[in-house]
Write an enzyme that holds these catalytic residues in place. Structure first.
Site, PDB file in Angstrom:
ATOM      1  N   ASP A 220       0.819  -1.216   0.000  1.00  0.00           N
ATOM      2  CA  ASP A 220       0.000   0.000   0.000  1.00  0.00           C
ATOM      3  C   ASP A 220       0.853   1.267   0.000  1.00  0.00           C
ATOM      4  O   ASP A 220       1.989   1.251   0.453  1.00  0.00           O
ATOM      5  CB  ASP A 220      -0.854   0.047   1.274  1.00  0.00           C
ATOM      6  CG  ASP A 220      -2.133  -0.735   1.132  1.00  0.00           C
ATOM      7  OD1 ASP A 220      -2.471  -1.113   0.001  1.00  0.00           O
ATOM      8  OD2 ASP A 220      -2.788  -0.953   2.164  1.00  0.00           O
TER       9      ASP A 220
ATOM     10  N   LYS B 166      -3.810   2.732  -2.460  1.00  0.00           N
ATOM     11  CA  LYS B 166      -5.247   2.983  -2.369  1.00  0.00           C
ATOM     12  C   LYS B 166      -5.495   4.180  -1.466  1.00  0.00           C
ATOM     13  O   LYS B 166      -6.034   4.061  -0.374  1.00  0.00           O
ATOM     14  CB  LYS B 166      -5.995   1.768  -1.848  1.00  0.00           C
ATOM     15  CG  LYS B 166      -5.972   0.626  -2.832  1.00  0.00           C
ATOM     16  CD  LYS B 166      -6.632  -0.675  -2.434  1.00  0.00           C
ATOM     17  CE  LYS B 166      -7.436  -0.738  -1.190  1.00  0.00           C
ATOM     18  NZ  LYS B 166      -8.611   0.097  -1.105  1.00  0.00           N
TER      19      LYS B 166
ATOM     20  N   MET C  94      -9.474   8.310   8.778  1.00  0.00           N
ATOM     21  CA  MET C  94      -9.914   8.839   7.484  1.00  0.00           C
ATOM     22  C   MET C  94     -10.990   9.914   7.658  1.00  0.00           C
ATOM     23  O   MET C  94     -11.972   9.951   6.924  1.00  0.00           O
ATOM     24  CB  MET C  94     -10.462   7.697   6.595  1.00  0.00           C
ATOM     25  CG  MET C  94      -9.402   6.661   6.249  1.00  0.00           C
ATOM     26  SD  MET C  94     -10.102   5.121   5.554  1.00  0.00           S
ATOM     27  CE  MET C  94     -10.740   4.311   7.048  1.00  0.00           C
TER      28      MET C  94
END
Lengths: 248, 248
Positions: free
Chosen positions: A37, A58, A170
């Site tokens: 990632d 991502k 997030m």
């Protein structure tokens, strides 16, 4: 599928390359392919010079490899007899979509192993010396995503009523809504709040303030993802740094 | 206090000696004294043969070293110029009372460093291949203690309303109340539930069933502390073992 084919779903930890487990290190050392990632510290790849590295970043809002494509790649590599490490930032099973990859591997009868990692939300607190639980202050901690799949609001009233420390992953794009949602649900505007950007990396930045003031400060300080938002009385225990003093 | 005196508050991880971080390992390797909890795997002490080992077990209900005594011991050892590791099961800051030790060190002006570890609740889920968060099933996970300081009930209704996976630490003594509390607060009696005893150790045992049935099964199977209770839809993704099949 050969006898040796196996996929390791591995948590790389929060960023500091020393915050990886011995078990994860061993998996990296025997990997033939590593799917990695964006959020993983590239320094960790020094542990697997023998492996082919496949970046499958991502990042929210950016160009990225679709999840179903990653799932298929894991199955296809195992079918070629490869020893594969899927290296994910933090922990694969805490907002890491590791469950989806695991289900794809199960469906294809691919041998796999899950190796947990330190999740970034709890590590962000540790790096700021904030105990997420503390006698007399709370009974627990809730880890939530600030970026729901369907855009629906989080259950603010319930989150406030749990009286747990809230750790939001997030959430930077929705920080104003998060602050407003919690205050409208009855949380004190003065509730201590911190944002920790790039936690446990050399470039870590943190701002400690109140729930009400944080959206403005995050804007003026240009705090960006990846960042963790922490809300709760325990934030008062954060270590005092020059950076945070400016805002207290 | 000498220039070298320092206390490391270190998470040993959940039990598997390979689930410790490189950073924790380095701290152990340079320790002169290690204060170690009952729940820490003694195999980890092989990393610090040079150190004096001081057991300071703190098991619920058993004879243990009072917290204030441990705090004073940490400060006193540092005052002698020792490099001290305080090795705690799981993570020092997740139901580990690491915050209390840190505050004692701060008050005494002792240099310290916090090294996080894998917390047992999340590791228990990983060991059973249960992703604590999973798209379409939930937005987060709540870690709570089942053993509140003052015996007051947990905010069951709020915990149910968050729709997060619930991971309960130190809950085995109160499993019937936990099951009843959640069901009376509106959670389905059929909600998937698992108990993981001695997580990530060779003697790990797990039972997967429903919220309603779990207290009876835990009793008949004589599941004991240390154990983690997990409640939520994600438990349906648990790997199927002989042990769990018996009860499904």
């Amino acid at each position: 599928m050969t006898a040796t084919a196996k996929v390791y779903l591995v948590g790389a930890g929060p960023g500091d390359p020393e915050l990886i487990t011995l078990k994860a290190l061993k998996a990296l050392q025997q990997a033939e392919v590593v799917l990695v990632d964006d959020l993983v510290n590239p320094a960790l790849l020094a542990h697997c010079p023998q492996a082919r590295i496949v970046p499958v970043g991502k990042r929210g809002g950016c160009k990225s490899t679709p999840q179903h494509f990653i799932n298929r790649m894991l199955v296809a590599l195992a079918a070629q007899g490869q020893t594969v490490v899927r290296l994910k930032g933090g922990d694969p099973f805490v907002f890491g979509r590791g469950g989806e990859e695991m289900l794809a591997l199960r469906a294809a009868n691919v041998p796999y192993e899950v190796i947990p990692g330190l999740t970034s939300g709890l590590s962000a607190c540790a790096s700021m010396e904030v105990p997420v639980t503390h006698r007399g202050l709370n009974h627990g901690v809730t880890l939530i995503t600030g970026h729901t799949q369907d855009g629906e609001p989080l259950p603010w009233a319930a989150l406030v009523a749990t009286q747990t420390t809230l750790v939001v992953y997030m959430g930077m794009q929705h920080l104003p809504e998060i602050s407003r949602g919690l205050i409208q649900a009855g949380m004190s505007p003065e509730m201590p709040c911190m944002v920790v950007e790039n936690c446990t990396r050399p470039q870590q930045r943190a701002v400690v303030s109140s729930l009400q003031a944080m959206p403005y400060l995050a804007h003026t300080q240009q705090l960006k993802s990846p960042a963790i938002i922490v809300v709760g009385e325990v934030v008062t225990l954060a270590k005092t740094t020059q950076q945070t003093q400016d805002w207290q």
